[in-house]
Motif scaffolding. Structure first.
Motif, PDB file in Angstrom:
ATOM      1  N   VAL A   1       0.841  -1.204   0.000  1.00  0.00           N
ATOM      2  CA  VAL A   1       0.000   0.000   0.000  1.00  0.00           C
ATOM      3  C   VAL A   1       0.876   1.255   0.000  1.00  0.00           C
ATOM      4  CG1 VAL A   1      -1.597   1.333   1.449  1.00  0.00           C
ATOM      5  CG2 VAL A   1      -2.080  -1.062   0.930  1.00  0.00           C
ATOM      6  N   ARG A   2       1.992   1.220   0.733  1.00  0.00           N
ATOM      7  CA  ARG A   2       2.925   2.358   0.729  1.00  0.00           C
ATOM      8  C   ARG A   2       3.476   2.587  -0.676  1.00  0.00           C
ATOM      9  NH1 ARG A   2       6.089   0.396   5.913  1.00  0.00           N
ATOM     10  NH2 ARG A   2       4.765   1.319   7.504  1.00  0.00           N
ATOM     11  N   GLU A   3       3.876   1.481  -1.329  1.00  0.00           N
ATOM     12  CA  GLU A   3       4.423   1.593  -2.675  1.00  0.00           C
ATOM     13  C   GLU A   3       3.387   2.175  -3.631  1.00  0.00           C
ATOM     14  OE1 GLU A   3       6.464  -1.990  -4.017  1.00  0.00           O
ATOM     15  OE2 GLU A   3       6.972  -2.447  -1.937  1.00  0.00           O
ATOM     16  N   LEU A   4       2.159   1.707  -3.528  1.00  0.00           N
ATOM     17  CA  LEU A   4       1.088   2.240  -4.374  1.00  0.00           C
ATOM     18  C   LEU A   4       0.768   3.682  -4.003  1.00  0.00           C
ATOM     19  CD1 LEU A   4      -1.120  -0.950  -4.437  1.00  0.00           C
ATOM     20  CD2 LEU A   4      -0.023   0.110  -6.429  1.00  0.00           C
ATOM     21  N   GLY A   5       0.795   3.985  -2.722  1.00  0.00           N
ATOM     22  CA  GLY A   5       0.530   5.343  -2.268  1.00  0.00           C
ATOM     23  C   GLY A   5       1.507   6.340  -2.865  1.00  0.00           C
ATOM     24  N   ALA A   6       2.756   5.911  -3.063  1.00  0.00           N
ATOM     25  CA  ALA A   6       3.745   6.792  -3.686  1.00  0.00           C
ATOM     26  C   ALA A   6       3.315   7.143  -5.111  1.00  0.00           C
ATOM     27  CB  ALA A   6       5.123   6.127  -3.689  1.00  0.00           C
ATOM     28  N   VAL A   7       2.786   6.169  -5.829  1.00  0.00           N
ATOM     29  CA  VAL A   7       2.302   6.409  -7.194  1.00  0.00           C
ATOM     30  C   VAL A   7       1.074   7.321  -7.168  1.00  0.00           C
ATOM     31  CG1 VAL A   7       1.362   5.318  -9.277  1.00  0.00           C
ATOM     32  CG2 VAL A   7       3.212   4.213  -8.018  1.00  0.00           C
ATOM     33  N   PHE A   8       0.268   7.175  -6.133  1.00  0.00           N
ATOM     34  CA  PHE A   8      -0.954   7.973  -6.028  1.00  0.00           C
ATOM     35  C   PHE A   8      -0.711   9.335  -5.386  1.00  0.00           C
ATOM     36  CE2 PHE A   8      -3.169   3.615  -5.686  1.00  0.00           C
ATOM     37  CZ  PHE A   8      -3.201   3.499  -7.059  1.00  0.00           C
ATOM     38  N   GLY A   9       0.564   9.669  -5.169  1.00  0.00           N
ATOM     39  CA  GLY A   9       0.917  11.003  -4.684  1.00  0.00           C
ATOM     40  C   GLY A   9       0.657  11.235  -3.210  1.00  0.00           C
ATOM     41  N   ASP A  10       0.615  10.176  -2.422  1.00  0.00           N
ATOM     42  CA  ASP A  10       0.352  10.288  -0.990  1.00  0.00           C
ATOM     43  C   ASP A  10       1.636  10.650  -0.254  1.00  0.00           C
ATOM     44  OD1 ASP A  10      -0.227   9.942   1.694  1.00  0.00           O
ATOM     45  OD2 ASP A  10      -1.030   7.922   1.484  1.00  0.00           O
ATOM     46  N   GLY A  11       1.710  11.853   0.265  1.00  0.00           N
ATOM     47  CA  GLY A  11       2.893  12.322   0.978  1.00  0.00           C
ATOM     48  C   GLY A  11       3.236  11.476   2.188  1.00  0.00           C
ATOM     49  N   ARG A  12       2.208  10.980   2.889  1.00  0.00           N
ATOM     50  CA  ARG A  12       2.451  10.130   4.056  1.00  0.00           C
ATOM     51  C   ARG A  12       3.136   8.836   3.619  1.00  0.00           C
ATOM     52  NH1 ARG A  12      -2.569   8.836   5.667  1.00  0.00           N
ATOM     53  NH2 ARG A  12      -2.359   6.751   4.867  1.00  0.00           N
ATOM     54  N   SER A  13       2.708   8.264   2.505  1.00  0.00           N
ATOM     55  CA  SER A  13       3.354   7.054   1.995  1.00  0.00           C
ATOM     56  C   SER A  13       4.809   7.311   1.669  1.00  0.00           C
ATOM     57  CB  SER A  13       2.630   6.535   0.752  1.00  0.00           C
ATOM     58  OG  SER A  13       1.389   5.977   1.099  1.00  0.00           O
ATOM     59  N   MET A  14       5.087   8.473   1.090  1.00  0.00           N
ATOM     60  CA  MET A  14       6.473   8.827   0.766  1.00  0.00           C
ATOM     61  C   MET A  14       7.319   8.887   2.034  1.00  0.00           C
ATOM     62  SD  MET A  14       6.891   9.270  -2.483  1.00  0.00           S
ATOM     63  CE  MET A  14       6.315  10.015  -3.974  1.00  0.00           C
ATOM     64  N   ASP A  15       6.785   9.509   3.069  1.00  0.00           N
ATOM     65  CA  ASP A  15       7.511   9.598   4.345  1.00  0.00           C
ATOM     66  C   ASP A  15       7.745   8.210   4.936  1.00  0.00           C
ATOM     67  OD1 ASP A  15       7.535  12.357   4.101  1.00  0.00           O
ATOM     68  OD2 ASP A  15       5.860  12.668   5.491  1.00  0.00           O
ATOM     69  N   GLU A  16       6.744   7.354   4.847  1.00  0.00           N
ATOM     70  CA  GLU A  16       6.876   5.994   5.381  1.00  0.00           C
ATOM     71  C   GLU A  16       7.894   5.194   4.573  1.00  0.00           C
ATOM     72  OE1 GLU A  16       2.825   4.655   5.339  1.00  0.00           O
ATOM     73  OE2 GLU A  16       2.329   5.720   7.189  1.00  0.00           O
ATOM     74  N   LEU A  17       7.895   5.369   3.245  1.00  0.00           N
ATOM     75  CA  LEU A  17       8.877   4.677   2.410  1.00  0.00           C
ATOM     76  C   LEU A  17      10.296   5.144   2.752  1.00  0.00           C
ATOM     77  CD1 LEU A  17       7.026   4.699  -1.017  1.00  0.00           C
ATOM     78  CD2 LEU A  17       7.611   2.673   0.336  1.00  0.00           C
ATOM     79  N   ARG A  18      10.457   6.439   2.980  1.00  0.00           N
ATOM     80  CA  ARG A  18      11.773   6.965   3.383  1.00  0.00           C
ATOM     81  C   ARG A  18      12.220   6.334   4.704  1.00  0.00           C
ATOM     82  NH1 ARG A  18      13.569  11.690   0.871  1.00  0.00           N
ATOM     83  NH2 ARG A  18      12.060  12.617  -0.554  1.00  0.00           N
ATOM     84  N   ALA A  19      11.300   6.269   5.653  1.00  0.00           N
ATOM     85  CA  ALA A  19      11.629   5.684   6.965  1.00  0.00           C
ATOM     86  C   ALA A  19      11.990   4.214   6.826  1.00  0.00           C
ATOM     87  CB  ALA A  19      10.457   5.873   7.930  1.00  0.00           C
ATOM     88  N   THR A  20      11.256   3.489   6.009  1.00  0.00           N
ATOM     89  CA  THR A  20      11.534   2.064   5.813  1.00  0.00           C
ATOM     90  C   THR A  20      12.878   1.874   5.120  1.00  0.00           C
ATOM     91  OG1 THR A  20       9.178   1.566   5.683  1.00  0.00           O
ATOM     92  CG2 THR A  20      10.679  -0.075   4.775  1.00  0.00           C
ATOM     93  N   ALA A  21      13.179   2.693   4.133  1.00  0.00           N
ATOM     94  CA  ALA A  21      14.444   2.575   3.395  1.00  0.00           C
ATOM     95  C   ALA A  21      15.648   2.697   4.315  1.00  0.00           C
ATOM     96  CB  ALA A  21      14.509   3.630   2.292  1.00  0.00           C
ATOM     97  N   THR A  22      15.543   3.514   5.350  1.00  0.00           N
ATOM     98  CA  THR A  22      16.676   3.736   6.254  1.00  0.00           C
ATOM     99  C   THR A  22      16.621   2.882   7.519  1.00  0.00           C
ATOM    100  OG1 THR A  22      15.536   5.591   7.309  1.00  0.00           O
ATOM    101  CG2 THR A  22      17.021   6.111   5.476  1.00  0.00           C
ATOM    102  N   SER A  23      15.546   2.146   7.707  1.00  0.00           N
ATOM    103  CA  SER A  23      15.370   1.372   8.938  1.00  0.00           C
ATOM    104  C   SER A  23      16.170   0.074   8.916  1.00  0.00           C
ATOM    105  CB  SER A  23      13.884   1.025   9.134  1.00  0.00           C
ATOM    106  OG  SER A  23      13.736   0.128  10.208  1.00  0.00           O
ATOM    107  N   THR A  24      17.062  -0.071   9.872  1.00  0.00           N
ATOM    108  CA  THR A  24      17.810  -1.322   9.974  1.00  0.00           C
ATOM    109  C   THR A  24      16.946  -2.430  10.574  1.00  0.00           C
ATOM    110  OG1 THR A  24      18.727  -0.593  12.087  1.00  0.00           O
ATOM    111  CG2 THR A  24      20.061  -0.205  10.108  1.00  0.00           C
ATOM    112  N   ALA A  25      15.777  -2.087  11.085  1.00  0.00           N
ATOM    113  CA  ALA A  25      14.860  -3.103  11.617  1.00  0.00           C
ATOM    114  C   ALA A  25      14.098  -3.806  10.493  1.00  0.00           C
ATOM    115  CB  ALA A  25      13.868  -2.464  12.595  1.00  0.00           C
ATOM    116  N   ALA A  26      13.964  -3.154   9.346  1.00  0.00           N
ATOM    117  CA  ALA A  26      13.265  -3.753   8.208  1.00  0.00           C
ATOM    118  C   ALA A  26      14.228  -4.668   7.455  1.00  0.00           C
ATOM    119  CB  ALA A  26      12.737  -2.663   7.280  1.00  0.00           C
ATOM    120  N   ASP A  27      13.688  -5.703   6.806  1.00  0.00           N
ATOM    121  CA  ASP A  27      14.548  -6.617   6.051  1.00  0.00           C
ATOM    122  C   ASP A  27      15.023  -5.937   4.759  1.00  0.00           C
ATOM    123  OD1 ASP A  27      12.759  -7.681   3.676  1.00  0.00           O
ATOM    124  OD2 ASP A  27      11.501  -7.702   5.476  1.00  0.00           O
ATOM    125  N   ALA A  28      16.090  -6.470   4.190  1.00  0.00           N
ATOM    126  CA  ALA A  28      16.716  -5.861   3.017  1.00  0.00           C
ATOM    127  C   ALA A  28      15.759  -5.786   1.831  1.00  0.00           C
ATOM    128  CB  ALA A  28      17.977  -6.622   2.631  1.00  0.00           C
TER     129      ALA A  28
END
Length: 176
Positions: free
Chosen positions: A60-87
């Motif tokens: 949903v975050r990935e799709l939200g980025a396509v749909f222009g959802d700023g919150r999704s973009m912020d969440e994707l940024r957080a996930t990209a830098t999170s060492t708690a998330a898998d590669a």
């Protein structure tokens, strides 16, 4: 088109578990390469429903980025830098941000060049979105593993303006 996407969202809203994941993956695949489009009817409701499933939430975050959802973009940024998330999840987040051409992405990708789990995705993304990334790529070469070094060399060779710098770095012994 929009009516088809709305129908798919409606179908996904009636499903749960693996069936919903399959539909969401299909949407991600179907919209690959689309930088921005309007969210289909029913999207907000599907977002809420998917919040209880980790994999659905990422899709949903990935799709939200396509749909222009700023919150999704912020969440994707957080996930990209999170060492708690898998590669794989982090890499998917980076790909989504790059495809959406998220604003001010170069600093994030430059930071991730030294993160071995996602360095290749960061290298490819930076080469895609930043015509001035050659300096950062050259600087990160020495600290990269073999796969990262190969990607950096390929990225530098991919643009005529960068190829001369690549050759100069080879001649100067900065790149082997």
């Amino acid at each position: 088109g929009p009516a088809g996407r709305a129908a798919v969202v409606q179908l996904a809203s009636t499903l749960t578990g693996p069936e919903r994941i399959t539909i969401l993956r299909g949407m991600v695949d179907g919209l690959r390469g689309v930088r921005k489009t309007e969210a289909p009817a029913g999207w907000a409701e599907l977002e809420k429903q998917a919040a209880t499933d980790k994999e659905a939430t990422q899709l949903v975050r990935e799709l939200g980025a396509v749909f222009g959802d700023g919150r999704s973009m912020d969440e994707l940024r957080a996930t990209a830098t999170s060492t708690a998330a898998d590669a794989a999840t982090r890499t998917a987040s980076i790909h989504s941000l790059v495809e959406a051409r998220a604003a001010d992405l170069s600093p994030l990708l430059t930071q991730l060049l030294s993160d071995r789990e996602v360095a290749v995705a960061a290298i490819r993304g930076l080469a895609t979105v930043d015509p001035g990334a050659d300096k950062a790529l050259l600087q990160s070469y020495a600290g990269s593993n073999r796969e990262g070094r190969t990607e950096i060399a390929a990225a530098l060779a991919s643009r005529p303006a960068w190829a001369g710098r690549l050759l100069a770095a080879i001649d100067g012994g900065q790149i082997e």
